[in-house]
Design a protein around this motif. Structure first.
Motif, PDB file in Angstrom:
ATOM      1  N   UNK A  84      20.090  17.627  -2.236  1.00  0.00           N
ATOM      2  CA  UNK A  84      19.890  17.467  -0.762  1.00  0.00           C
ATOM      3  C   UNK A  84      19.105  17.016  -0.233  1.00  0.00           C
ATOM      4  N   UNK A  85      18.943  16.558   0.940  1.00  0.00           N
ATOM      5  CA  UNK A  85      17.603  15.915   1.696  1.00  0.00           C
ATOM      6  C   UNK A  85      17.735  14.511   2.089  1.00  0.00           C
ATOM      7  N   UNK A  86      17.043  13.579   1.811  1.00  0.00           N
ATOM      8  CA  UNK A  86      16.887  12.149   2.112  1.00  0.00           C
ATOM      9  C   UNK A  86      18.297  11.471   1.963  1.00  0.00           C
ATOM     10  N   UNK A  87      18.667  10.682   2.942  1.00  0.00           N
ATOM     11  CA  UNK A  87      19.853   9.985   2.866  1.00  0.00           C
ATOM     12  C   UNK A  87      19.346   8.506   3.092  1.00  0.00           C
ATOM     13  N   UNK A  88      18.069   8.167   2.957  1.00  0.00           N
ATOM     14  CA  UNK A  88      17.426   6.941   3.247  1.00  0.00           C
ATOM     15  C   UNK A  88      16.571   6.601   2.331  1.00  0.00           C
ATOM     16  N   UNK A  89      16.288   5.274   1.706  1.00  0.00           N
ATOM     17  CA  UNK A  89      15.490   4.883   0.802  1.00  0.00           C
ATOM     18  C   UNK A  89      15.075   3.360   1.242  1.00  0.00           C
ATOM     19  N   UNK A  90      14.084   3.329   2.147  1.00  0.00           N
ATOM     20  CA  UNK A  90      13.468   1.840   2.774  1.00  0.00           C
ATOM     21  C   UNK A  90      12.526   1.217   1.641  1.00  0.00           C
ATOM     22  N   UNK A  91      12.688   0.187   1.329  1.00  0.00           N
ATOM     23  CA  UNK A  91      11.777  -0.638   0.597  1.00  0.00           C
ATOM     24  C   UNK A  91      11.277  -1.811   0.973  1.00  0.00           C
ATOM     25  N   UNK A 115       0.842  -1.256   0.220  1.00  0.00           N
ATOM     26  CA  UNK A 115       0.091   0.055   0.155  1.00  0.00           C
ATOM     27  C   UNK A 115       0.893   1.182   0.052  1.00  0.00           C
ATOM     28  N   UNK A 116       2.164   1.393   0.625  1.00  0.00           N
ATOM     29  CA  UNK A 116       2.876   2.458   0.577  1.00  0.00           C
ATOM     30  C   UNK A 116       3.294   2.824  -0.759  1.00  0.00           C
ATOM     31  N   UNK A 117       3.789   1.843  -1.628  1.00  0.00           N
ATOM     32  CA  UNK A 117       4.445   2.066  -2.974  1.00  0.00           C
ATOM     33  C   UNK A 117       3.571   1.976  -3.944  1.00  0.00           C
ATOM     34  N   UNK A 118       2.541   1.058  -3.807  1.00  0.00           N
ATOM     35  CA  UNK A 118       1.725   0.797  -4.988  1.00  0.00           C
ATOM     36  C   UNK A 118       2.419  -0.414  -5.864  1.00  0.00           C
ATOM     37  N   UNK A 119       3.395  -1.045  -5.380  1.00  0.00           N
ATOM     38  CA  UNK A 119       4.006  -2.325  -5.998  1.00  0.00           C
ATOM     39  C   UNK A 119       3.121  -3.532  -5.925  1.00  0.00           C
ATOM     40  N   UNK A 120       2.998  -4.373  -6.990  1.00  0.00           N
ATOM     41  CA  UNK A 120       2.305  -5.405  -6.627  1.00  0.00           C
ATOM     42  C   UNK A 120       3.499  -6.569  -6.299  1.00  0.00           C
ATOM     43  N   UNK A 121       3.091  -7.297  -5.135  1.00  0.00           N
ATOM     44  CA  UNK A 121       3.835  -8.024  -4.573  1.00  0.00           C
ATOM     45  C   UNK A 121       3.481  -9.617  -5.169  1.00  0.00           C
ATOM     46  N   UNK A 122       2.455 -10.034  -5.432  1.00  0.00           N
ATOM     47  CA  UNK A 122       1.961 -11.199  -5.888  1.00  0.00           C
ATOM     48  C   UNK A 122       0.718 -10.748  -6.819  1.00  0.00           C
ATOM     49  N   UNK A 123       0.630 -11.282  -7.818  1.00  0.00           N
ATOM     50  CA  UNK A 123      -0.486 -11.453  -8.948  1.00  0.00           C
ATOM     51  C   UNK A 123      -0.927 -12.740  -9.562  1.00  0.00           C
ATOM     52  N   UNK A 163       8.031 -10.368   3.586  1.00  0.00           N
ATOM     53  CA  UNK A 163       8.410  -9.123   3.092  1.00  0.00           C
ATOM     54  C   UNK A 163       8.921  -8.243   4.464  1.00  0.00           C
ATOM     55  N   UNK A 164      10.089  -7.534   4.453  1.00  0.00           N
ATOM     56  CA  UNK A 164      10.586  -6.706   5.323  1.00  0.00           C
ATOM     57  C   UNK A 164      11.199  -5.404   4.556  1.00  0.00           C
ATOM     58  N   UNK A 165      11.158  -4.367   5.403  1.00  0.00           N
ATOM     59  CA  UNK A 165      11.485  -2.910   4.958  1.00  0.00           C
ATOM     60  C   UNK A 165      13.279  -3.173   5.090  1.00  0.00           C
ATOM     61  N   UNK A 166      13.978  -2.767   3.945  1.00  0.00           N
ATOM     62  CA  UNK A 166      15.315  -2.661   3.859  1.00  0.00           C
ATOM     63  C   UNK A 166      15.933  -1.340   3.583  1.00  0.00           C
ATOM     64  N   UNK A 167      16.733  -0.636   4.051  1.00  0.00           N
ATOM     65  CA  UNK A 167      17.285   0.607   3.378  1.00  0.00           C
ATOM     66  C   UNK A 167      18.286   0.320   2.315  1.00  0.00           C
ATOM     67  N   UNK A 168      18.000   0.718   1.156  1.00  0.00           N
ATOM     68  CA  UNK A 168      18.834   0.352   0.072  1.00  0.00           C
ATOM     69  C   UNK A 168      19.824   1.558  -0.182  1.00  0.00           C
ATOM     70  N   UNK A 169      19.553   2.838   0.237  1.00  0.00           N
ATOM     71  CA  UNK A 169      20.246   3.845  -0.200  1.00  0.00           C
ATOM     72  C   UNK A 169      21.814   3.643  -0.027  1.00  0.00           C
ATOM     73  N   UNK A 170      22.649   4.187  -0.915  1.00  0.00           N
ATOM     74  CA  UNK A 170      23.890   4.079  -0.969  1.00  0.00           C
ATOM     75  C   UNK A 170      24.598   5.498  -1.385  1.00  0.00           C
ATOM     76  N   UNK A 171      25.410   5.864  -0.648  1.00  0.00           N
ATOM     77  CA  UNK A 171      26.325   7.253  -0.944  1.00  0.00           C
ATOM     78  C   UNK A 171      26.841   7.066  -2.168  1.00  0.00           C
ATOM     79  N   UNK A 172      26.661   7.939  -3.087  1.00  0.00           N
ATOM     80  CA  UNK A 172      27.377   8.170  -4.269  1.00  0.00           C
ATOM     81  C   UNK A 172      28.534   9.081  -4.601  1.00  0.00           C
ATOM     82  N   UNK A 173      29.755   8.617  -4.898  1.00  0.00           N
ATOM     83  CA  UNK A 173      30.715   9.322  -5.223  1.00  0.00           C
ATOM     84  C   UNK A 173      30.663   9.788  -6.406  1.00  0.00           C
ATOM     85  N   UNK A 174      30.734  10.811  -6.615  1.00  0.00           N
ATOM     86  CA  UNK A 174      30.550  11.413  -8.332  1.00  0.00           C
ATOM     87  C   UNK A 174      31.692  12.183  -8.350  1.00  0.00           C
ATOM     88  N   UNK A 175      32.228  11.885  -9.668  1.00  0.00           N
ATOM     89  CA  UNK A 175      33.446  12.466 -10.283  1.00  0.00           C
ATOM     90  C   UNK A 175      33.023  13.823 -11.034  1.00  0.00           C
TER      91      UNK A 175
END
Length: 431
Positions: free
Chosen positions: A355-362, A70-78, A317-329
């Protein structure tokens, strides 16, 4: 002759040794057979992860079904989630939310002859009778009264046809392109369009879940929707006070699982038993939509399927933080003025994520992994403005885009134009 026979006879020691050799050979053979059997079994079992095995073990009665985050609208099973089918009174969740968004709850609704003629299940209203809109919404959602649905539609839009237009527009607004509404109560219906094609009152399990998600997550009237659909019973009278009515909520799922949030049942001869419901527990929210989930006498199938899908979501299903800090050249700027402001050397510009969020929980299953794709050019053409969006960092789950972060320039870079060079020479060498 006797000597030859004596030579052929084996001593006890020889017989004992031969028996040991035979037993050893038999043991070795049995070990090889066991290894082959175990290897064959492993080849069948090992490629299937526990989550995948649980997924394939979901046995449903419904011909079409969806479990949605319900949070993301992603279909988990169809299961046949894109197949359009009649949806019976689950239609009324759209009727309710449109009435909440477009009407005044204290409005007085006057019943028409068309509304009064609607078949069971009905409130039993009469032509010319008057009700408060808020009361009719409880009649609509708790008892699923068909006459209340038509009275509400006519009050909000002037006619059933005009109200259906509102329903279809709202469906498109929230991304439901495989849904077509004809009636506000979900009774089986069909019409012929301008091209001569017959269109049926129908939706898909995926679209029905999306509509429920809008009702409980995104609508500005979501709290009103939840208040009505969670009420166990409700009593009211018509405006004149001549008749009293009592409604009982037929959404039995509300008492079947902890965290049950909302839902709506439905049944017609063409649609069979249908259901859409929502649950929130342990920080996770799920929506289940079922179409064609049995016919009489299989009324309980929808509850069995709903509990099976909700339990699958909660377990796997469990929430996992998948955010990764990016080193940009830094990016090379072709034709740009170098940082030292001299007409030689190369120009570069530094870039950064917004700038802003440093977390991405999916919400993820154990075997699901998110991939990251960086789409950033190797060079830019001067001039470059500060804060320009020049690329992105995208998070994918399979082929589905989950999140996109724009990449911006930290500062601007001027173009090394003829005028800039002349000005540089003048400032550098003029006496």
């Amino acid at each position: 002759m006797e000597k030859a026979k004596r030579k052929e006879r084996k001593s006890p020691q020889e017989i004992f040794c031969a028996a040991r050799v035979l037993r050893l050979c038999a043991l070795i053979l049995s070990i090889f057979l066991c290894i082959g059997t175990v290897s064959e079994a492993a080849a069948r079992v090992l490629p299937v992860s526990e989550a995948e095995e649980n997924s394939t073990n979901i046995k449903l009665y419904a011909r079409s079904a969806v479990l949605m985050d319900a949070d993301s609208g992603r279909v988990l099973f169809g299961k046949n989630e894109m197949e359009a089918m009649p949806m019976a009174s689950t239609t009324k969740i759209m009727t309710c939310i449109i009435a909440l968004e477009n009407g005044n709850l204290q409005d007085v609704v006057t019943v028409s002859g068309l509304a009064a003629r609607q078949p069971k299940v009905h409130l039993g209203m009469r032509d010319g009778q008057q009700f408060v809109l808020n009361d009719l919404l409880y009649s609509l959602m708790l008892e699923s009264h068909n006459d209340s649905a038509v009275a509400i539609a006519e009050h909000i839009a002037g006619s059933v046809e005009a109200f259906a237009d509102l329903m279809n527009q709202k469906a498109r607004d929230i991304g439901c392109y495989d849904t077509f509404f004809i009636t506000p109560n979900g009774l089986d219906a069909s019409v012929t369009d301008q091209n001569g094609n017959m269109k049926v009152h129908s939706t898909t399990a995926k679209d029905l879940a999306r509509i429920m998600r809008y009702c409980i997550e995104d609508s500005p009237e979501k709290e009103g929707f939840l208040t009505i659909t969670r009420e166990r019973s409700y009593s009211f009278a018509d405006v004149e006070g001549n008749r009293s009515y009592s409604c009982t909520n037929h959404n039995s799922f509300l008492t079947m699982m902890d965290g049950a949030l909302s839902g709506k049942t439905g049944f017609t001869n063409n649609a069979g038993y249908c259901y859409v419901g929502a649950l929130t527990r342990e920080g996770k929210s799920f929506i289940v939509a079922l179409l064609a989930c049995g016919w009489p006498n299989n009324r309980s199938y929808k509850w069995s399927d709903t509990k099976a899908l909700m339990s699958y979501g909660l377990t796997n299903y469990e929430y996992r933080d998948v955010y990764e800090i990016q080193e940009l050249s830094s990016i090379y700027v072709e034709g740009g003025v170098p940082e030292n402001q001299k007409p030689y050397g190369n120009a570069y510009v530094e870039v950064t994520l917004e700038e802003g969020e440093k977390e991405l929980s999916i919400l993820l299953r154990q075997d699901e992994e998110v991939s990251i794709q960086r789409q950033i050019p190797k060079k830019l053409a001067a001039p470059v403005e500060e804060g320009s969006a020049v690329g992105s960092v995208k998070y994918y789950l399979g082929n589905e885009l989950i999140k996109e972060y724009p990449v911006f320039t930290k500062y601007g870079v001027d173009s090394m134009s003829f005028i800039w060079i002349v000005q540089y020479i003048w400032n550098r060498y003029a006496i």
